[in-house]
Design a protein around this motif. Structure first.
Motif, PDB file in Angstrom:
ATOM      1  N   UNK A   1       0.851  -1.191   0.000  1.00 52.89           N
ATOM      2  CA  UNK A   1       0.000   0.000   0.000  1.00 52.89           C
ATOM      3  C   UNK A   1       0.881   1.232   0.000  1.00 52.89           C
ATOM      4  N   UNK A   2       0.356   2.319  -0.529  1.00 55.62           N
ATOM      5  CA  UNK A   2       1.097   3.573  -0.554  1.00 55.62           C
ATOM      6  C   UNK A   2       1.054   4.223   0.822  1.00 55.62           C
ATOM      7  N   UNK A   3       2.141   4.923   1.158  1.00 57.49           N
ATOM      8  CA  UNK A   3       2.134   5.597   2.450  1.00 57.49           C
ATOM      9  C   UNK A   3       3.519   5.947   2.927  1.00 57.49           C
ATOM     10  N   UNK A   4       3.630   6.148   4.242  1.00 56.81           N
ATOM     11  CA  UNK A   4       4.887   6.534   4.861  1.00 56.81           C
ATOM     12  C   UNK A   4       5.836   5.368   5.012  1.00 56.81           C
ATOM     13  N   UNK A   5       6.964   5.589   5.671  1.00 56.54           N
ATOM     14  CA  UNK A   5       7.965   4.522   5.833  1.00 56.54           C
ATOM     15  C   UNK A   5       7.410   3.247   6.467  1.00 56.54           C
ATOM     16  N   UNK A   6       6.366   3.390   7.280  1.00 51.50           N
ATOM     17  CA  UNK A   6       5.828   2.226   7.996  1.00 51.50           C
ATOM     18  C   UNK A   6       5.237   1.167   7.079  1.00 51.50           C
ATOM     19  N   UNK A   7       4.976   1.481   5.799  1.00 45.89           N
ATOM     20  CA  UNK A   7       4.395   0.476   4.897  1.00 45.89           C
ATOM     21  C   UNK A   7       5.447  -0.513   4.405  1.00 45.89           C
ATOM     22  N   UNK A   8       6.721  -0.232   4.657  1.00 48.84           N
ATOM     23  CA  UNK A   8       7.796  -1.085   4.150  1.00 48.84           C
ATOM     24  C   UNK A   8       7.974  -2.318   5.039  1.00 48.84           C
ATOM     25  N   UNK A   9       8.083  -3.469   4.396  1.00 47.95           N
ATOM     26  CA  UNK A   9       8.312  -4.719   5.129  1.00 47.95           C
ATOM     27  C   UNK A   9       9.400  -5.523   4.424  1.00 47.95           C
ATOM     28  N   UNK A  10      10.014  -6.426   5.157  1.00 49.70           N
ATOM     29  CA  UNK A  10      11.033  -7.313   4.598  1.00 49.70           C
ATOM     30  C   UNK A  10      10.421  -8.701   4.441  1.00 49.70           C
ATOM     31  N   UNK A  11      10.501  -9.246   3.238  1.00 48.90           N
ATOM     32  CA  UNK A  11       9.943 -10.568   2.948  1.00 48.90           C
ATOM     33  C   UNK A  11      11.016 -11.439   2.312  1.00 48.90           C
ATOM     34  N   UNK A  12      10.752 -12.730   2.266  1.00 40.83           N
ATOM     35  CA  UNK A  12      11.665 -13.665   1.612  1.00 40.83           C
ATOM     36  C   UNK A  12      11.082 -14.141   0.298  1.00 40.83           C
TER      37      UNK A  12
ATOM     38  N   UNK B   1       5.131   6.768  -1.775  1.00 39.58           N
ATOM     39  CA  UNK B   1       3.922   7.522  -1.461  1.00 39.58           C
ATOM     40  C   UNK B   1       2.982   7.681  -2.664  1.00 39.58           C
ATOM     41  N   UNK B   2       3.419   7.239  -3.848  1.00 42.11           N
ATOM     42  CA  UNK B   2       2.604   7.411  -5.035  1.00 42.11           C
ATOM     43  C   UNK B   2       2.685   8.807  -5.606  1.00 42.11           C
ATOM     44  N   UNK B   3       3.787   9.514  -5.362  1.00 43.88           N
ATOM     45  CA  UNK B   3       3.943  10.902  -5.792  1.00 43.88           C
ATOM     46  C   UNK B   3       5.048  11.060  -6.820  1.00 43.88           C
ATOM     47  N   UNK B   4       5.501   9.954  -7.396  1.00 39.51           N
ATOM     48  CA  UNK B   4       6.647  10.005  -8.304  1.00 39.51           C
ATOM     49  C   UNK B   4       6.181  10.321  -9.726  1.00 39.51           C
ATOM     50  N   UNK B   5       7.137  10.443 -10.648  1.00 37.24           N
ATOM     51  CA  UNK B   5       6.818  10.822 -12.025  1.00 37.24           C
ATOM     52  C   UNK B   5       6.135   9.702 -12.790  1.00 37.24           C
ATOM     53  N   UNK B   6       6.104   8.491 -12.230  1.00 35.97           N
ATOM     54  CA  UNK B   6       5.339   7.399 -12.835  1.00 35.97           C
ATOM     55  C   UNK B   6       4.494   6.745 -11.756  1.00 35.97           C
ATOM     56  N   UNK B   7       3.317   6.236 -12.101  1.00 34.39           N
ATOM     57  CA  UNK B   7       2.466   5.595 -11.103  1.00 34.39           C
ATOM     58  C   UNK B   7       3.139   4.360 -10.513  1.00 34.39           C
ATOM     59  N   UNK B   8       2.878   4.111  -9.245  1.00 36.38           N
ATOM     60  CA  UNK B   8       3.428   2.945  -8.562  1.00 36.38           C
ATOM     61  C   UNK B   8       2.500   1.757  -8.741  1.00 36.38           C
ATOM     62  N   UNK B   9       3.045   0.654  -9.249  1.00 31.40           N
ATOM     63  CA  UNK B   9       2.257  -0.574  -9.397  1.00 31.40           C
ATOM     64  C   UNK B   9       2.456  -1.441  -8.150  1.00 31.40           C
ATOM     65  N   UNK B  10       1.372  -1.711  -7.436  1.00 28.56           N
ATOM     66  CA  UNK B  10       1.445  -2.512  -6.225  1.00 28.56           C
ATOM     67  C   UNK B  10       1.148  -3.970  -6.522  1.00 28.56           C
TER      68      UNK B  10
END
Length: 326
Positions: free
Chosen positions: A9-20, A49-58
């Motif tokens: 999901x888009x958002x602040x640093x808290x949306x980041x997770x580490x996966x295997x 955050x979804x504010x970059x020059x290209x849309x973020x694909x989740x």
């Protein structure tokens, strides 16, 4: 398995997770790099955050810039072999490739030789390539020119200061207050303008003896462009390489100034093999000569520190590059 940073999901640093995930395997024209250090960039915060020059694909990952050693190469890759020390430069979309992980799968054309340690190799390329692409390749900045560098304490800002000094131009750094002034002077700025405490136009006119700025190298864009235009000499140039303000940028038509406004993306250069070769030669020469020594603000150890690293990135307290070692 390969530990990587992902977000759903888009958002602040808290949306980041580490996966295997499984360790990636290179296809034709690709390489897998065992990552030793990752250079953080403001573009990644905006992408998250979804504010970059290209849309973020989740779901999505992050990262343009890293250093390590080649682990494997795909068909048709002749320049690189397993064990080669390399840096990864931004030559791809983060929707297609990312580098926040133990291993990164990237196009082989995004690799450059790494004659330095991994942290330096992760902190050098994007800032200095942006400065080269915006100021020198289009021959905007000349020896003796006065160039205003906004967001000067960022890694790109510091690289622009070093680039200006290397060719004999006069770098003028901006900061919101004088709190970072000494650090910017120590980094090579000839002058520092505190935009929250001083009149930008009046100060730049004073520094240039009333002539006005030759060039502005701007990471912010938005309404401030009109103010900067007032500080530029007739037929001067504003080069916009970022949009940190997030607000619309309006050409200052009220006075119809004699002004050139340029914008660019780094990808136009890094995806062109010949242009990237020239840029890499310039940056490598600056590193060999000691003119280009990236300033590392802080190193975070472990992918589990990615949230803390991004919080620091968004604090705007840093001077220089933030590096994450997986």
């Amino acid at each position: 398995m390969n530990r990587v940073v992902r977000f759903t999901e888009l958002g602040g640093p808290e949306v980041l997770t580490v996966v295997e995930e499984p360790v990636p395997q290179p296809g034709p024209g690709e390489a897998v790099v065992a990552v030793e250090a990752i250079g953080l960039n403001r573009a990644e915060s905006m992408f998250r955050r979804g504010e970059y020059i290209e849309p973020t694909r989740l779901p999505a990952g992050l990262g343009y810039e890293a250093a390590g050693t080649v682990a494997a190469v795909g068909a048709g890759v002749d320049r690189w072999s397993a064990g080669d020390p390399v840096s990864i430069v931004p030559a791809f979309s983060m929707n297609d490739h990312t580098v926040y992980g133990d291993h990164a799968l990237v196009p082989a054309r995004a690799l450059v030789p790494r004659p330095v340690d991994a942290v330096t190799g992760a902190a050098t390329w994007m800032p200095f390539l942006v400065a080269y692409a915006g100021l020198l390749e289009p021959r905007v900045l000349q020896p003796g020119d006065h160039v205003l560098v906004t967001a000067a304490s960022s890694s790109v800002g510091l690289a622009a200061i070093a680039t200006a000094n290397r060719i004999g131009a006069v770098p003028i750094a901006t900061s919101r207050s004088h709190a970072k002034a000494q650090a910017l002077l120590d980094a090579g700025a000839a002058h520092v303008v505190a935009t929250g405490e001083e009149d930008l136009v009046a100060r730049c006119r004073e520094i240039t003896g009333g002539r006005g700025l030759d060039v502005v190298f701007d990471a912010v864009a938005g309404p401030a462009v009109e103010t900067m235009a007032d500080a530029v000499r007739p037929d001067g140039t504003i080069v916009i390489h970022g949009r940190l303000s997030g607000e619309p940028t309006i050409f200052p038509t009220a006075t119809l100034p004699d002004l050139v406004v340029r914008s660019f993306t780094l990808f136009a250069m890094t995806r062109d093999a010949e242009r990237l070769r020239r840029a890499a030669a310039f940056v490598a020469a600056g590193m060999r000569g000691g003119d280009f020594a990236p300033q590392v603000d802080r190193v975070f150890d472990g992918l589990d520190q990615v949230v803390a690293a991004h919080e620091h990135l968004e604090s705007n307290a840093q001077v220089g590059k933030i590096v994450l070692r997986p």
